[in-house]
Design an enzyme around this catalytic site. Structure first.
Site, short mmCIF file in Angstrom:
data_model
loop_
_atom_site.label_atom_id
_atom_site.label_comp_id
_atom_site.label_asym_id
_atom_site.label_seq_id
_atom_site.Cartn_x
_atom_site.Cartn_y
_atom_site.Cartn_z
N LYS A 193 -2.33 -12.68 -4.29
CA LYS A 193 -2.05 -13.89 -3.51
C LYS A 193 -3.33 -14.70 -3.31
O LYS A 193 -3.34 -15.92 -3.46
CB LYS A 193 -1.41 -13.53 -2.16
CG LYS A 193 0.02 -13.03 -2.29
CD LYS A 193 0.60 -12.44 -1.02
CE LYS A 193 1.99 -11.85 -1.29
NZ LYS A 193 2.61 -11.19 -0.14
N GLN A 196 1.01 -8.90 5.60
CA GLN A 196 1.62 -8.11 4.53
C GLN A 196 2.38 -6.93 5.13
O GLN A 196 1.87 -6.21 6.00
CB GLN A 196 0.53 -7.62 3.56
CG GLN A 196 1.06 -6.93 2.31
CD GLN A 196 1.87 -7.84 1.37
OE1 GLN A 196 1.68 -9.05 1.34
NE2 GLN A 196 2.79 -7.25 0.63
N ASP A 255 5.94 -16.97 4.76
CA ASP A 255 6.84 -15.94 4.22
C ASP A 255 8.31 -16.29 4.50
O ASP A 255 9.21 -15.70 3.90
CB ASP A 255 6.56 -14.58 4.87
CG ASP A 255 5.69 -13.68 4.00
OD1 ASP A 255 5.75 -13.82 2.77
OD2 ASP A 255 4.98 -12.83 4.56
N1 GUN Z 1 5.98 -6.82 1.43
C1 GUN Z 1 6.80 -6.86 0.35
N2 GUN Z 1 7.12 -8.14 0.04
C2 GUN Z 1 6.49 -8.91 0.96
C3 GUN Z 1 6.45 -10.31 1.15
O1 GUN Z 1 7.07 -11.14 0.45
N3 GUN Z 1 5.67 -10.74 2.18
C4 GUN Z 1 5.01 -9.88 3.01
N4 GUN Z 1 4.29 -10.38 4.01
N5 GUN Z 1 5.03 -8.56 2.84
C5 GUN Z 1 5.78 -8.09 1.82
#
Ligand code: GUN
Length: 304
Positions: free
Chosen positions: A62, A106, A129
Site C-alpha cells: 500500500k 490494518q 477502507d
Molecule cells: N485485512 C485484510 N484486508 C484488509 C483491508 O482491506 N483493509 C484493512 N485495513 N485490513 C485488511
C-alpha cells in the site's frame, strides 16, 4: 429436445494486475493536475500493529503504491502489546491531522483490541477502507460513500471487462464484512455494473453446490484454498476468486505461495471469464484504496 449447456471453448483471463496498473496511471495523472493547480497532494497513512507476515506485505504494498502515484504516505508501526486506549489515541491524532486525507488500520488486530471500536473511532471522511458503519450505511442506502476496496475492485473489473451483469444471478460464497456482504449489496444495486439477483451463501448454507451451479457470476470469498471445484460451477460462468491464502510451497523462494478459493485448473476451462490468484482481485484492492484516498482528499464524497 434440450441439450446440456456447453462449456466455452476458451476462457478470458481477467487481468487484475494490468487493470490496477491502468487505474494507478489514471490516479497519477489526477495527482499531477492537483499539483499543477497548487492543490493539496493526497496523503494516506497506515497503522500496522504487530508482525503478521501477510499484513506486513499488504501494508508495504500500500505504501509503495502511494509512492508510485505521487501520494504522500505515512506508516505507523506498533508492537502487539499496544493498549487499545493508546491505539485509539493514535486514531484520534490522525483524525485531526490536516495533512492526512485518509488512513487505514490494518486488520486483524491483536485479540485484546476491539477492531469494531477502532473502526468506529475513525472519522468517516478519512475511512478509506470504507469499514465505518456510516460508510456502510450510506452504501446500503445508495448515498455517496467511501466504498470498501475489495468489493469495489470486483465491480471495477466487471465494468472494465464489459461483463454484463444486468438481471444475472450472482452467487457469493462468504459473508464477511470486508468482502462477501458488501459485494452482495453493490451487485444488487440499480447501477451499472449491478442489477444482479444475488444469493449470499455461507457456512450454514445447505446444498451449496446446487446453488453455486446456478450462478452466472460466482464470487468466491470464503478464504478456503481450492474450495470451488468444477462440479460447483455453471458452464460459461464468470468466476471471481477473492481467496488469498498463503500455503506452504517448497518450490518458492519464500517457502509459500498464494492460493485462491477456486481450483483454477479444473474451473477455468468451464468459465467464460475468470480471475487468477495471484494477479486478479488482489492488486485491485490496493488500486481502489488509492482511488478512495483521492476521493477523500478532494472532498468528492464528503464536501468540505
Ligand atoms: N485485512 C485484510 N484486508 C484488509 C483491508 O482491506 N483493509 C484493512 N485495513 N485490513 C485488511
Amino acid at each position: 429436445m434440450t441439450t446440456a449447456p456447453e462449456a466455452p471453448a476458451t476462457y478470458r483471463l481477467i487481468d487484475g494486475k494490468q487493470t490496477a496498473e491502468d487505474i494507478k496511471h489514471e490516479i497519477a495523472i489526477e495527482v499531477e493536475k492537483l499539483r499543477a493547480d497548487g492543490r493539496k497532494i493526497p496523503h494516506l497513512a497506515a497503522i500496522l500493529v504487530g508482525h503478521d507476515g501477510g499484513s506486513e506485505t499488504y501494508v508495504r504494498n500500500k505504501v509503495l503504491a502511494c509512492q508510485a502515484v505521487g501520494f504522500g504516505s505515512t506508516l505507523l508501526r506498533y508492537e502487539d502489546d499496544i493498549t487499545e486506549a493508546d491505539l485509539l489515541a493514535k486514531v484520534a491524532e490522525l483524525n485531526h491531522d490536516p495533512e492526512i486525507d485518509g488512513f487505514i488500520v490494518q486488520l486483524p488486530l491483536p485479540a485484546h483490541i476491539s477492531s469494531q471500536k477502532v473502526i468506529e473511532a475513525i472519522r468517516p471522511e478519512k475511512d478509506v477502507d470504507g469499514f465505518h458503519p456510516m460508510n456502510i450505511g450510506r452504501m446500503v442506502a445508495g448515498l455517496p460513500s467511501l466504498l470498501p476496496a475489495t468489493p469495489s475492485g470486483i465491480v471495477e473489473l466487471l465494468r472494465r471487462y464489459h461483463i454484463s451483469t444486468d438481471g444475472k444471478h450472482c452467487v457469493v460464497i462468504g459473508r464477511s464484512n470486508i468482502v462477501g456482504t458488501p459485494v452482495s449489496i453493490l451487485l444488487a444495486k440499480n447501477l451499472e455494473p449491478g442489477n444482479c439477483t444475488v444469493t449470499l451463501c455461507h457456512s450454514r448454507t445447505q446444498d451449496l453446490a446446487s446453488i453455486t451451479r446456478t450462478g452466472d457470476i460466482l464470487v468466491a470469498a470464503l478464504g478456503r484454498p481450492g474450495f470451488v471445484t468444477a462440479d460447483m460451477v455453471k458452464p460459461g460462468a464468470v468466476v471471481i476468486d477473492v481467496g488469498t491464502t498463503r500455503v506452504a510451497d517448497d518450490t518458492k523462494k519464500a517457502g509459500w505461495a498464494l492460493r485462491g478459493d477456486v481450483k483454477f485448473d479444473e474451473v477455468a476451462p468451464l468459465a467464460s471469464c475468470i480471475t487468477p490468484v495471484p494477479g486478479g482481485v488482489g492488486p485491485m484492492t490496493i488500486a481502489m484504496l488509492l482511488q478512495n484516498t483521492l476521493r477523500a482528499a478532494t472532498g468528492e464524497v464528503y464536501p468540505r
